[in-house]
Structure formats: C-alpha cells, structure tokens
Enzyme design. Structure first.
Site, PDB file in Angstrom:
ATOM      1  N   ARG A 191      -3.655  -7.240  -3.850  1.00 12.81           N
ATOM      2  CA  ARG A 191      -3.488  -5.821  -4.221  1.00 12.81           C
ATOM      3  C   ARG A 191      -3.206  -5.660  -5.723  1.00 12.81           C
ATOM      4  O   ARG A 191      -2.417  -4.833  -6.145  1.00 12.81           O
ATOM      5  CB  ARG A 191      -2.371  -5.176  -3.400  1.00 12.81           C
ATOM      6  CG  ARG A 191      -2.631  -5.206  -1.902  1.00 12.81           C
ATOM      7  CD  ARG A 191      -3.908  -4.458  -1.546  1.00 12.81           C
ATOM      8  NE  ARG A 191      -4.186  -4.539  -0.108  1.00 12.81           N
ATOM      9  CZ  ARG A 191      -5.013  -5.428   0.456  1.00 12.81           C
ATOM     10  NH1 ARG A 191      -5.655  -6.321  -0.307  1.00 12.81           N
ATOM     11  NH2 ARG A 191      -5.220  -5.438   1.750  1.00 12.81           N
ATOM     12  N   SER A 241      -2.623   1.616   4.964  1.00 13.44           N
ATOM     13  CA  SER A 241      -1.388   0.827   5.023  1.00 13.44           C
ATOM     14  C   SER A 241      -0.423   1.325   3.956  1.00 13.44           C
ATOM     15  O   SER A 241      -0.772   1.397   2.779  1.00 13.44           O
ATOM     16  CB  SER A 241      -1.686  -0.654   4.803  1.00 13.44           C
ATOM     17  OG  SER A 241      -2.500  -1.162   5.838  1.00 13.44           O
ATOM     18  N   GLU A 311       2.436   0.211  -1.004  1.00 12.83           N
ATOM     19  CA  GLU A 311       1.069   0.004  -1.466  1.00 12.83           C
ATOM     20  C   GLU A 311       0.522   1.322  -2.003  1.00 12.83           C
ATOM     21  O   GLU A 311      -0.356   1.346  -2.855  1.00 12.83           O
ATOM     22  CB  GLU A 311       0.212  -0.503  -0.307  1.00 12.83           C
ATOM     23  CG  GLU A 311      -1.192  -0.901  -0.682  1.00 12.83           C
ATOM     24  CD  GLU A 311      -1.904  -1.616   0.448  1.00 12.83           C
ATOM     25  OE1 GLU A 311      -2.999  -1.170   0.831  1.00 12.83           O
ATOM     26  OE2 GLU A 311      -1.368  -2.615   0.953  1.00 12.83           O
TER      27      GLU A 311
END
Length: 321
Positions: A191, A241, A311
């Site tokens: 990420r 998410s 996130e």
C-alpha cells in the site's frame, strides 16, 4: 494554506477559466457526490481535468504569482474510492480526473503492453485486457478505483498487486514536466509507492501483461467477482478495506476478536459481513465514520495490543471551514 474568501475564489476561477471550460470549474462542490462513502462536505473549488495538457495548464495557474498562497495545496481525485472527506469539506482545490481522462489502448509495438490514462477505472482496464486476451490484471477487476490512485497506493487483491503488472509510469511534476519511472523506480511496497513522498501526478501507466485464453481470463474474473459478492458488503457505500493489514495479522480478524462485528456509531457500522469494512448504512456522516475508525483502533489496541493504520485517506479533518 490561506482560507478562501469569495473574492479569492472568484479571482482563481477567472484564471482557471482561461485554461479550461467554465463548466469544468465548480465552486463549493459537495464531495459526497464524488466519493464511494457518499459523505463529505464542500470543496472550495473543484476542477474537472480532461487531458494531461489541461492538467499542466491548471497546475501553472495554481503556482502562478499572486495565487500561490491559495493554490499551493491541491488534492488530486480519481474515483474517490479510498477517501473520507470531512463534513466541513476541503479548504482548497480538488482536481478531478474526469471520465474523459480514461483512454486505454494496446501498445502497437508490443502486443502485451496496455497503456492507460490515469483516470481509467481498474474494472474498465480489466475488461479491455480480457477483450484483447491479455492476462495478469484479473485481480484488479473488482477494485473500485482509478489506475492513478491504484499506482499511488500499490493497490491489490487476491494475491495480486499493481507492482506485479506495472512496466512504467509517466508522471507530471508540479512544474508540468513529464517524467517516466520504471516499476523499480516507483519503490512499490505494501500500500505504498514513491508518490506517497514526492509531489508527482500519474498521467499514464504502461501495464506488462501476458497472452492468455479469453475464456480463462473471463472465468477468473467471474470467480473473483463471485467471491467479492459473497464476502464483501457491496450493497452499502464504503471505501473498501478500511485498515491496512498489520504485519503478521489480518485486520478483519483483530476487529472481530475485539467484539466489534456490527458495532455502529450513528449511521456508520463495522460490516456484519466483513469486519474489515466500515460501511455507510444510508444516513452516516463523515463524523460518524471517522469516530468509528478511531473507536475500532482504540478497542483493537486494547484487545490485541496491535495498532491498526487506516488505509482510507482522511481529508479535511482538523481544518476550519
């Protein structure tokens, strides 16, 4: 950044109207219309970007003398699928890569390379790859984002990540110069990419795919779509998410172990279907979602001594309207 007043907004809009069409410039635009959470207050100025040439000209206006104090900060938005904008909105400028900035075409000199403009959705790219019998991008077909945003965060799913398929990325500097970086130079990790540290904007992406059976590619995409429908709360607005995967753990399991399945704050809820998702049950505010994120972090830390990192990108929180 100095707060916009109406005079400053008008001045900047007049300058922007010299480089894009007036209808591409929106003042006090509600961000709830541009994010998959379906929440968020107003952005001071919202500019639709249709081409890289327009992007270059807009950046020049934002950095020009006399407007720098207002235009030095801006946020680039694609599909708004990984963003939570506060109820008070964004005190600044949002540059939105429009649907027009989303062309996808095969490289004529290399039949397995697919070239994509930054605003192209991952779903559209996956389906175009399937049409061309190109395999390797099936993992991204259900990720609700644009390829530009996917590059920034090295998006991934089902054991695939952008770093596995990126050949190179063409980027625009704040001064409007186009540079190119290889996949290695993008410093991809979980990420993360170099774009988390450097003020560069994705313009185009070249994907290195492989030859495959169109039937097999389509079957794999359908299989992953079915798995998503079965396991993810696609019936509610969300940003995918909510938390990154902590090393050695799964965020959803930590949240469930903390007793938070179905836990709600206002209209925001930890999904009963998948604890890794916070969803808007229909009447949530950004404050509801933000409060729930903080509460989940607190309770998981107490339960397992693990700190969950969001996130989702948080925009406008802490700013004064």
């Amino acid at each position: 950044m100095k707060e916009f007043d109406e005079k400053a907004k008008q001045k900047l809009c007049q300058r922007l109207a010299c480089v894009v069409q007036p209808e591409q410039i929106l003042v006090d635009e509600r961000m709830s219309a541009h994010t998959t959470f379906r929440v968020g207050g107003e952005a001071d100025i919202f500019v639709e970007i249709n081409t890289s040439q327009e992007l270059k000209k807009v950046l020049a206006v934002l950095s020009s003398e006399g407007l720098r104090e207002y235009g030095r900060d801006y946020y680039l938005l694609g599909n708004g699928s990984n963003v939570l904008v506060s109820d008070s909105g964004i005190r600044g400028i949002v540059l939105h890569l429009s649907k027009a900035y989303s062309r996808i075409w095969p490289d004529q000199t290399n039949g397995t390379t697919l070239v994509c403009e930054a605003g192209a959705s991952l779903a559209a790219i996956a389906h175009r790859a399937c049409e061309l019998s190109l395999t390797g991008f099936e993992f991204a077909a259900g990720i609700p984002g644009s390829v530009g945003g996917a590059i920034v965060m090295n998006a991934g799913a089902y054991d695939g990540e952008m770093r596995h398929v990126v050949k190179c990325v063409r980027l625009m500097t704040p001064s409007g110069e186009i540079i190119e970086k290889s996949a290695i130079e993008m410093h991809f990790s979980y990420r993360h990419s170099i774009l988390k540290e450097e003020p560069l904007i994705v313009v185009e992406v070249e994907l290195a795919l492989g030859r495959g059976s169109q039937q097999a590619i389509r079957a794999r995409m359908e299989e992953l779509a079915l798995r998503r429908r079965e396991k993810q709360p696609l019936e509610y607005p969300s940003a995918g998410s909510t938390f990154k995967r902590p090393e050695g753990y799964f965020a959803a399991k930590l949240i469930e172990d903390a007793g938070l399945r179905g836990f709600a704050t206002g209209g925001a809820q930890v999904s009963e279907k998948h604890c890794g998702f916070i969803v808007n049950k229909g009447n949530a505010t950004a404050a509801d979602i933000y409060t729930l994120i903080m509460e989940v972090q607190k309770r998981v830390r107490m339960s397992s001594q693990v700190t969950l990192e969001p996130e989702v990108v948080l925009l406008g929180f802490g700013e004064k309207g």
